[in-house]
Structures are given as structure tokens and as C-alpha cells.
Design a protein around this motif. Structure first.
Motif, PDB file in Angstrom:
ATOM      1  N   LEU A  55       0.831  -1.221   0.066  1.00 42.38           N
ATOM      2  CA  LEU A  55       0.063   0.099  -0.013  1.00 42.38           C
ATOM      3  C   LEU A  55       1.076   1.195  -0.027  1.00 42.38           C
ATOM      4  N   SER A  56       1.899   1.228   0.951  1.00 41.44           N
ATOM      5  CA  SER A  56       2.631   2.452   0.764  1.00 41.44           C
ATOM      6  C   SER A  56       3.472   2.859  -0.647  1.00 41.44           C
ATOM      7  N   GLY A  57       3.780   1.673  -1.223  1.00 37.25           N
ATOM      8  CA  GLY A  57       4.367   1.833  -2.586  1.00 37.25           C
ATOM      9  C   GLY A  57       3.435   2.404  -3.497  1.00 37.25           C
ATOM     10  N   ALA A  58       2.358   1.993  -3.567  1.00 38.17           N
ATOM     11  CA  ALA A  58       1.346   2.174  -4.396  1.00 38.17           C
ATOM     12  C   ALA A  58       0.742   3.737  -4.153  1.00 38.17           C
ATOM     13  N   ILE A  59       0.710   4.330  -2.714  1.00 40.79           N
ATOM     14  CA  ILE A  59       0.519   5.566  -2.490  1.00 40.79           C
ATOM     15  C   ILE A  59       1.551   6.440  -2.936  1.00 40.79           C
ATOM     16  N   ARG A  60       2.775   6.071  -2.565  1.00 37.81           N
ATOM     17  CA  ARG A  60       3.961   6.925  -3.153  1.00 37.81           C
ATOM     18  C   ARG A  60       3.762   7.017  -4.688  1.00 37.81           C
ATOM     19  N   VAL A  89      -6.367   0.788  -4.871  1.00 39.04           N
ATOM     20  CA  VAL A  89      -7.734   0.355  -4.487  1.00 39.04           C
ATOM     21  C   VAL A  89      -7.598  -1.197  -4.273  1.00 39.04           C
ATOM     22  N   ARG A  90      -6.677  -2.026  -5.015  1.00 41.75           N
ATOM     23  CA  ARG A  90      -6.498  -3.525  -4.335  1.00 41.75           C
ATOM     24  C   ARG A  90      -5.905  -3.743  -3.204  1.00 41.75           C
ATOM     25  N   ALA A  91      -5.091  -2.592  -3.078  1.00 38.80           N
ATOM     26  CA  ALA A  91      -4.418  -2.805  -1.391  1.00 38.80           C
ATOM     27  C   ALA A  91      -5.173  -2.543  -0.468  1.00 38.80           C
ATOM     28  N   CYS A  92      -6.013  -1.500  -0.874  1.00 40.57           N
ATOM     29  CA  CYS A  92      -7.191  -1.020   0.300  1.00 40.57           C
ATOM     30  C   CYS A  92      -8.303  -2.004   0.477  1.00 40.57           C
ATOM     31  N   GLU A  93      -8.459  -3.065  -0.329  1.00 37.65           N
ATOM     32  CA  GLU A  93      -9.591  -4.024  -0.038  1.00 37.65           C
ATOM     33  C   GLU A  93      -9.286  -4.951   1.149  1.00 37.65           C
TER      34      GLU A  93
END
Length: 147
Positions: free
Chosen positions: A101-106, A143-147
Motif C-alpha cells: 500500500l505504501s508503495g502504491a500510494i507513493r 484500490v486493490r491494496a485497500c480491499e
């Protein structure tokens, strides 16, 4: 005088403890509780939802008036910049976030910043299309990481 300083430094170095080569630096990495990880994930996913809501709300505004269209375009850029900064701040505030998630947010924040810069640079549509596709792909990762 220089000899005295040299002797003092040599004596100090002699008594300086040597680092233990058996110590693994990975062992010093922080560990987080399940609650901290869950709270961090929740905060980052909430930040993502707010960023999406802000950019979609601003971008949905349409007008035939050239001045209003210019204002909307400016606000879209402002929204993208604010969203990127907000997500990066939340990432900094919540170091316990899951790695994916942190990588995707960054990456999403960087994609927002890149698109804003491309718009400011009057980039060609082809270049913007590539950037928007990268943004969509990265947003899907969040979105996938937040599921």
C-alpha cells in the motif's frame, strides 16, 4: 602540539568499541502491532478516497464560459497537487502501513505530480495519455491494496 593531538586521537581510537559484525541491521527495523498496521492502512485508504473525491468533483465541473473553464483547469491542477501532498503526508505520518500500500500510494502521488507538471508544460496529448494510463494503473493498485 600536533603530536599531542595525534596521540590523543590514537588513544581515543584504541579504546573505541568495535562494531559487532554479527549484528544484523534488519533486526533493528521497527516492528508494528496489528492495530498499528490496520490504523495506518485505514488512514492511507481514507486519504486516497478523499483525494479521488476532490479531483473527481473538481474535474466534473463543466462550462461553456472560457474563464470558468480556465478556473476549473487550474483547480484540477491544484487538486492533484494537494492530493499528492496529502497522501505523502499521511504516508509519512503512518510508517506502519503495509509495504504494498505504501508503495502504491507513493507512486500515485508521483503520478499526480507528473500529470500536473505535464499540464503546466503544455505536453502533447500523447504524452498526457501515457501519464493518465500510468495514473489509472497505479490508482488500481491502491484500490486493490485497500480491499
Amino acid at each position: 602540539m600536533i603530536a599531542v593531538v595525534s596521540v590523543a586521537v590514537a588513544v581515543g581510537a584504541w579504546f573505541r568499541p568495535v562494531a559487532d559484525p554479527k549484528v544484523d541491521l534488519a533486526d533493528s527495523a521497527p516492528t508494528y502491532t496489528d492495530r498499528q498496521i490496520s490504523d495506518a492502512k485505514s488512514a492511507l485508504c481514507d486519504a486516497h478516497q478523499l483525494a479521488n473525491r476532490a479531483t473527481h468533483t473538481v474535474a466534473a465541473r463543466k462550462s461553456d464560459d472560457a474563464v470558468v473553464t480556465y478556473i476549473v483547469a487550474t483547480n484540477v491542477r491544484l487538486s492533484a497537487t494537494a492530493s499528492a501532498e496529502y497522501m505523502l503526508q499521511k504516508l509519512s505520518d503512518h510508517p506502519a502501513s503495509p509495504v504494498e500500500l505504501s508503495g502504491a500510494i507513493r507512486a500515485l502521488a508521483v503520478a499526480y505530480q507528473r500529470i500536473t507538471l505535464l499540464h503546466l508544460a503544455d505536453a502533447a496529448d500523447a504524452e498526457l495519455d501515457v501519464a493518465y494510463n500510468e495514473l489509472d494503473t497505479t490508482d488500481a493498485r491502491v484500490v486493490r491494496a485497500c480491499e
